[in-house]
Scaffold this active site. Structure first.
Site, short mmCIF file in Angstrom:
data_model
loop_
_atom_site.label_atom_id
_atom_site.label_comp_id
_atom_site.label_asym_id
_atom_site.label_seq_id
_atom_site.Cartn_x
_atom_site.Cartn_y
_atom_site.Cartn_z
CB ALA A 52 -0.91 -0.01 1.22
CE LYS A 53 2.93 6.65 -4.35
NZ LYS A 53 4.32 6.16 -4.31
CB VAL A 54 0.87 3.84 3.98
CG1 VAL A 54 0.41 4.47 5.29
CG2 VAL A 54 -0.04 2.66 3.61
#
Length: 296
Positions: free
Chosen positions: A152-154
């Site tokens: 995930a691009k967190v």
């Protein structure tokens, strides 16, 4: 650099000037890094502006939100339409687009039932520049997938990236290459990694890396060229002295690596598969997709 008094942004379902946009100082995202985002590029070609692989980027945004237990009230189609409107309102042709889903006021460590959308865009050259990169193997590891959803691009994940690239800059390097917990190459601070040897491209498999959209595009281009791509775990020692290497990502596009820990590669960058892919990539991103585009 990012905005002026005339810049328009999208915030909380409204268009407003960037200089007047306001969010709560008690946002959970600000305090704990619990937001998700995307980096997207638009390219101008013959009077039209195309957002490259908008659907793929926004599907990843929604997937990231789901992994972080965040609510998103927008569909991929709605987000794509908002992006073209954002570019049109700001008169942008070649641009970098940053959508961010962030949390509201919440000081407790638990999920919330709503989220907020912020979208902005600005003109931005290649993140890593156009020169060959001098890269070091970082002392910082890529986070374990057992600790956080690394696919995930967190927002919070990027503290790791900032530490790695800061260390590299302080030591006189351009960029850092992070390993996973087993000592295999994972990715750079903000880009995926490929190296080539004897006509074959190698890249780390999914699991410890962000599933990059540019990475997938590179693999598509390689397949069209008849170049084999092998996803494999490998230590940095195996990369040194091979034919060549490059990093790729939306912000970086495709950036050639000149040195890894001071070790050069066998071929000149212009003689590598990576260079050929970089050339084809620049043509691909400016091709019309047949969608309704912004007229320049």
């Amino acid at each position: 650099m990012y905005y002026s008094d005339q810049t328009t942004v999208f915030l909380n379902k409204k268009w407003c000037k960037a200089s007047g946009a306001q969010v709560s100082l008690y946002s959970q995202t600000m305090h704990y890094g619990s937001g998700v985002f995307e980096g997207i590029r638009a390219y101008e070609n013959e009077g039209e502006t195309l957002v490259f692989k908008a659907e793929e980027h926004y599907q990843r945004l929604l997937d990231s939100a789901e992994k972080m237990h965040m609510q998103c009230d927008y569909t991929v189609e709605e987000l794509t339409a908002l992006t073209y409107e954002l570019l049109e309102k700001n008169g942008l042709k070649d641009a970098y687009i940053r959508p961010l889903l962030f949390m509201g006021e919440n000081m407790v460590l638990q999920k919330m039932d709503d989220s907020h959308l912020f979208m902005c865009a600005w003109e931005w050259g290649k993140y890593l520049g156009s020169q060959l990169l001098n890269v070091m193997v970082s002392s910082y590891e890529r986070p374990s997938p057992r600790a956080v959803p690394v696919e995930a691009k967190v927002t919070g994940h990027y503290t790791n990236s900032i530490l790695a690239t800061t260390e590299a800059k302080v030591k006189g390097f351009d960029e850092a290459l992070l390993l996973d917990e087993n000592g295999s190459v994972a990715e750079a601070s903000g880009a995926n990694f490929f190296y080539e040897d004897n006509g074959v491209l190698y890249t780390p498999p999914l699991g410890n890396i962000l599933p990059g959209i540019t990475r997938a595009t590179v693999m598509e281009i390689a397949a069209e060229m008849g170049v084999e791509v092998r996803e494999a775990y490998f230590p940095p020692q195996k990369v040194k002295g091979t034919d060549g290497a490059f990093m790729c990502g939306t912000a970086a596009e495709i950036a050639g690596v000149g040195l890894l820990d001071g070790s050069p590669f066998r071929l000149k960058w212009e003689d590598t598969i990576g260079y050929q892919i970089a050339e084809k990539y620049q043509k691909l991103v400016r091709q019309s997709s047949g969608k309704t585009l912004i007229k320049a």
